[in-house]
Design an enzyme around this catalytic site. Structure first.
Site, PDB file in Angstrom:
ATOM      1  CG  HIS A  65      -2.458  -3.785  11.231  1.00 50.96           C
ATOM      2  ND1 HIS A  65      -3.652  -3.384  11.382  1.00 50.96           N
ATOM      3  CD2 HIS A  65      -2.545  -4.012   9.864  1.00 50.96           C
ATOM      4  CE1 HIS A  65      -4.333  -3.068  10.219  1.00 50.96           C
ATOM      5  NE2 HIS A  65      -3.631  -3.662   9.314  1.00 50.96           N
ATOM      6  N   GLY A  66      -3.059  -4.787  14.614  1.00 50.61           N
ATOM      7  CA  GLY A  66      -4.218  -4.771  15.302  1.00 50.61           C
ATOM      8  C   GLY A  66      -5.231  -3.776  14.682  1.00 50.61           C
ATOM      9  CD1 TRP A  94      -8.757   6.165   9.148  1.00 49.23           C
ATOM     10  CD2 TRP A  94      -8.388   5.633   7.048  1.00 49.23           C
ATOM     11  NE1 TRP A  94      -8.512   7.470   8.332  1.00 49.23           N
ATOM     12  CE2 TRP A  94      -8.127   7.019   7.156  1.00 49.23           C
ATOM     13  CE3 TRP A  94      -8.449   5.105   5.718  1.00 49.23           C
ATOM     14  CZ2 TRP A  94      -8.039   7.952   6.154  1.00 49.23           C
ATOM     15  CZ3 TRP A  94      -8.064   5.983   4.566  1.00 49.23           C
ATOM     16  CH2 TRP A  94      -7.662   7.332   4.755  1.00 49.23           C
ATOM     17  CG  ASN A  95      -8.734  -1.877  10.169  1.00 47.40           C
ATOM     18  OD1 ASN A  95      -7.659  -2.322  10.961  1.00 47.40           O
ATOM     19  ND2 ASN A  95      -8.426  -1.893   8.999  1.00 47.40           N
ATOM     20  N   GLY A 145      -5.093   0.887   3.223  1.00 47.96           N
ATOM     21  CA  GLY A 145      -3.785   0.511   2.140  1.00 47.96           C
ATOM     22  C   GLY A 145      -2.581   1.275   2.518  1.00 47.96           C
ATOM     23  NE  ARG A 172      -2.812  -0.495   8.305  1.00 42.87           N
ATOM     24  CZ  ARG A 172      -2.619   0.233   6.985  1.00 42.87           C
ATOM     25  NH1 ARG A 172      -2.353   1.539   7.205  1.00 42.87           N
ATOM     26  NH2 ARG A 172      -2.864  -0.233   5.934  1.00 42.87           N
ATOM     27  CD  GLU A 191      -3.545  -4.456   3.495  1.00 50.03           C
ATOM     28  OE1 GLU A 191      -3.851  -4.717   4.266  1.00 50.03           O
ATOM     29  OE2 GLU A 191      -3.039  -5.235   2.630  1.00 50.03           O
ATOM     30  CG  HIS A 208      -1.569   1.898  -3.490  1.00 47.48           C
ATOM     31  ND1 HIS A 208      -2.686   2.607  -3.943  1.00 47.48           N
ATOM     32  CD2 HIS A 208      -0.393   2.847  -3.255  1.00 47.48           C
ATOM     33  CE1 HIS A 208      -2.636   3.789  -3.741  1.00 47.48           C
ATOM     34  NE2 HIS A 208      -1.288   3.992  -3.580  1.00 47.48           N
ATOM     35  NE  ARG A 244     -16.171 -12.878  -9.486  1.00 50.56           N
ATOM     36  CZ  ARG A 244     -17.273 -12.368  -9.691  1.00 50.56           C
ATOM     37  NH1 ARG A 244     -18.187 -11.843  -8.812  1.00 50.56           N
ATOM     38  NH2 ARG A 244     -17.546 -11.970 -11.007  1.00 50.56           N
ATOM     39  CG  HIS A 276      -0.237  -4.220   6.480  1.00 46.57           C
ATOM     40  ND1 HIS A 276      -0.652  -3.076   7.057  1.00 46.57           N
ATOM     41  CD2 HIS A 276       1.113  -3.890   6.619  1.00 46.57           C
ATOM     42  CE1 HIS A 276       0.166  -1.860   7.435  1.00 46.57           C
ATOM     43  NE2 HIS A 276       1.185  -2.633   7.172  1.00 46.57           N
ATOM     44  N   GLY A 277      -2.898  -7.846   6.401  1.00 50.20           N
ATOM     45  CA  GLY A 277      -3.676  -9.040   5.805  1.00 50.20           C
ATOM     46  C   GLY A 277      -3.124  -9.267   4.338  1.00 50.20           C
TER      47      GLY A 277
END
Ligand SMILES: CC(=O)Oc1ccccc1S(=O)(=O)Nc1cc2c(c(O)c1O)C(=O)c1ccccc1C2=O
Length: 201
Positions: free
Chosen positions: A10-11, A15-16, A23, A61, A89, A91, A117, A187-188
């Site tokens: 999504h673009g 919040w980004n 999430g 989004r 996305e 959570h 990580r 989502h990512g």
């Protein structure tokens, strides 16, 4: 046989822009995010992409990114759109709504480094007293799923992949094998899970 599928994150969301963990919070696209979606739609149109089926999450989004793209690529609205929580996305549990400094202040740099990580260590769960707990848990869009026991309170990357893959394997792959031309707007982390699965095959 080789297949082609378009997957798009999504673009930018509101919040980004503020660097908050989003999430399952349903943040909207920022104006920049809408422009990014339109630009992606223009590129796909210029390259004569056509789609029979589209898949997205139940978060606006991603839905709005897909809508902006289909407005350009599929003006006749012939593409069917499927929305499913399994493409949501990751959570982020108790981190939802926190920014960098709040996260570090609340949990310490070491925890942040560990979570950042790790593959199978989830952040702390979103408790009932979390500002967004009721807003997310009682959202009517989840009436068809996830079930009570499946509803996440936090997710590691591993947990995210585990709930995304059934949708990929049981819904999307059969459509690809049937020759459908597919686009996924998600989502990512949910897309990352699908790519990781494809790379492992
Ligand atoms: C670029 C940026 O400011 O990222 C933020 C945003 C909010 C909080 C912390 C940060 S950070 O600077 O520590 N970087 C940062 C921090 C994190 C992550 C991440 O991808 C990241 O880039 C995660 O994926 C992540 C996943 C699960 C739990 C915690 C984190 C996390 O704490």
């Amino acid at each position: 046989k080789t297949y082609k599928i378009v997957m798009i994150r999504h673009g930018e969301s509101d919040w980004n822009k503020k660097n908050l963990f989003c999430g399952w919070y349903d943040a909207s696209l920022s104006s920049k995010g809408v422009e990014e979606a339109i630009s992606a739609g223009k590129t796909l149109k210029q390259r004569c992409y056509e789609f029979d089926v589209a898949h997205t999450s139940v978060l606006k989004r991603a839905e709005d990114t897909l809508c902006n793209i289909l407005n350009l690529v599929d003006p006749k609205n012939s593409c069917t759109v499927h929305k499913n929580w399994r493409l949501n996305e990751r959570h982020y549990g108790s981190l939802t709504g926190l920014n960098k400094s709040e996260t570090a202040k609340k949990y310490g740099e070491d925890k942040v480094k560990l979570w950042r990580r790790s593959f199978d260590i989830p952040p702390p769960p979103m408790e009932v007293d979390h500002p967004y707990y009721c807003h997310i848990k009682n959202d009517p869009r989840y009436v068809d799923g996830p079930s009570e026991c499946e509803f996440p309170t936090h997710e590691s990357l591993k947990m995210t992949i585990q709930r995304t893959l059934p949708y990929w394997d049981n819904v999307i792959v059969p459509q690809i094998k049937n020759g459908c031309r597919i686009i996924i707007a998600a989502h990512g982390n949910s897309l990352r899970g699908i790519i990781k699965h494809l790379d492992s095959e």
